[in-house]
Design a protein around this motif. Structure first.
Motif, PDB file in Angstrom:
ATOM      1  N   ILE A  78       0.840  -1.202   0.000  1.00 39.50           N
ATOM      2  CA  ILE A  78       0.000   0.000   0.000  1.00 39.50           C
ATOM      3  C   ILE A  78       0.869   1.245   0.000  1.00 39.50           C
ATOM      4  O   ILE A  78       0.597   2.213  -0.713  1.00 39.50           O
ATOM      5  CB  ILE A  78      -0.964  -0.011   1.210  1.00 39.50           C
ATOM      6  CG1 ILE A  78      -1.998  -1.125   1.038  1.00 39.50           C
ATOM      7  CG2 ILE A  78      -1.647   1.331   1.378  1.00 39.50           C
ATOM      8  CD1 ILE A  78      -2.867  -1.348   2.246  1.00 39.50           C
ATOM      9  N   LYS A  79       1.944   1.240   0.790  1.00 44.37           N
ATOM     10  CA  LYS A  79       2.851   2.386   0.827  1.00 44.37           C
ATOM     11  C   LYS A  79       3.489   2.610  -0.542  1.00 44.37           C
ATOM     12  O   LYS A  79       3.627   3.746  -0.994  1.00 44.37           O
ATOM     13  CB  LYS A  79       3.928   2.184   1.892  1.00 44.37           C
ATOM     14  CG  LYS A  79       3.434   2.372   3.302  1.00 44.37           C
ATOM     15  CD  LYS A  79       4.577   2.223   4.292  1.00 44.37           C
ATOM     16  CE  LYS A  79       4.115   2.438   5.716  1.00 44.37           C
ATOM     17  NZ  LYS A  79       5.209   2.301   6.678  1.00 44.37           N
ATOM     18  N   LYS A  82       0.945   4.124  -2.867  1.00 45.67           N
ATOM     19  CA  LYS A  82       0.735   5.534  -2.544  1.00 45.67           C
ATOM     20  C   LYS A  82       1.881   6.378  -3.096  1.00 45.67           C
ATOM     21  O   LYS A  82       1.648   7.445  -3.671  1.00 45.67           O
ATOM     22  CB  LYS A  82       0.613   5.734  -1.041  1.00 45.67           C
ATOM     23  CG  LYS A  82       0.300   7.170  -0.654  1.00 45.67           C
ATOM     24  CD  LYS A  82       0.137   7.310   0.831  1.00 45.67           C
ATOM     25  CE  LYS A  82      -0.227   8.689   1.268  1.00 45.67           C
ATOM     26  NZ  LYS A  82       0.484   9.789   0.712  1.00 45.67           N
ATOM     27  N   ARG A  83       3.115   5.919  -2.933  1.00 44.19           N
ATOM     28  CA  ARG A  83       4.257   6.650  -3.473  1.00 44.19           C
ATOM     29  C   ARG A  83       4.149   6.794  -4.993  1.00 44.19           C
ATOM     30  O   ARG A  83       4.374   7.869  -5.556  1.00 44.19           O
ATOM     31  CB  ARG A  83       5.558   5.926  -3.115  1.00 44.19           C
ATOM     32  CG  ARG A  83       6.197   6.482  -1.868  1.00 44.19           C
ATOM     33  CD  ARG A  83       7.590   5.931  -1.644  1.00 44.19           C
ATOM     34  NE  ARG A  83       7.526   5.173  -0.378  1.00 44.19           N
ATOM     35  CZ  ARG A  83       7.750   3.882  -0.225  1.00 44.19           C
ATOM     36  NH1 ARG A  83       8.113   3.150  -1.248  1.00 44.19           N
ATOM     37  NH2 ARG A  83       7.643   3.306   0.934  1.00 44.19           N
ATOM     38  N   ALA A  85       1.408   6.686  -6.785  1.00 46.98           N
ATOM     39  CA  ALA A  85       0.297   7.594  -7.087  1.00 46.98           C
ATOM     40  C   ALA A  85       0.719   9.045  -6.895  1.00 46.98           C
ATOM     41  O   ALA A  85       0.357   9.918  -7.698  1.00 46.98           O
ATOM     42  CB  ALA A  85      -0.904   7.263  -6.208  1.00 46.98           C
ATOM     43  N   ASP A  86       1.496   9.317  -5.838  1.00 46.75           N
ATOM     44  CA  ASP A  86       1.984  10.682  -5.604  1.00 46.75           C
ATOM     45  C   ASP A  86       2.914  11.122  -6.732  1.00 46.75           C
ATOM     46  O   ASP A  86       2.864  12.272  -7.181  1.00 46.75           O
ATOM     47  CB  ASP A  86       2.705  10.776  -4.260  1.00 46.75           C
ATOM     48  CG  ASP A  86       1.756  10.696  -3.077  1.00 46.75           C
ATOM     49  OD1 ASP A  86       0.540  10.950  -3.269  1.00 46.75           O
ATOM     50  OD2 ASP A  86       2.229  10.377  -1.962  1.00 46.75           O
TER      51      ASP A  86
END
Length: 96
Positions: A78-79, A82-83, A85-86
């Motif tokens: 998940i992390k 998220k990275r 996606a950012d």
């Protein structure tokens, strides 16, 4: 001061004067002063020790919680998502 007014304190001092005399009263006062000073010192030391213990315990709890969170299945994935996606979000900002 313990609900004592000036007249009560005056009576207590008069009784002490009669019992111990004028020569012993300064010695008694000095002894009481030293005792109160030592009691305050001990109280302050205990307070500092308790604060230090509480801080250490809090740090330990936070460390334990962080370890537990890291063990959650799929958290690393998940992390990473998220990275990614950012990064995509940042790239799209430049394209607009």
């Amino acid at each position: 001061m313990f609900g004592l007014g000036f007249p009560e304190i005056l009576v207590i001092l008069l009784i002490l004067f009669v019992l111990f005399g004028a020569k012993r009263l300064p010695q008694i006062g000095e002894g009481l002063g030293k005792t109160v000073k030592e009691l305050r010192k001990v109280r302050d030391e205990r307070g500092a020790d308790k604060k230090k213990e509480a801080k250490e315990q809090k740090a330990s709890v936070i460390s334990d919680v962080k370890k537990e969170v890291e063990e959650i299945p799929g958290l690393k994935e998940i992390k990473e998502i998220k990275r990614t996606a950012d990064q995509v979000k940042n790239i799209t900002k430049f394209l607009k």
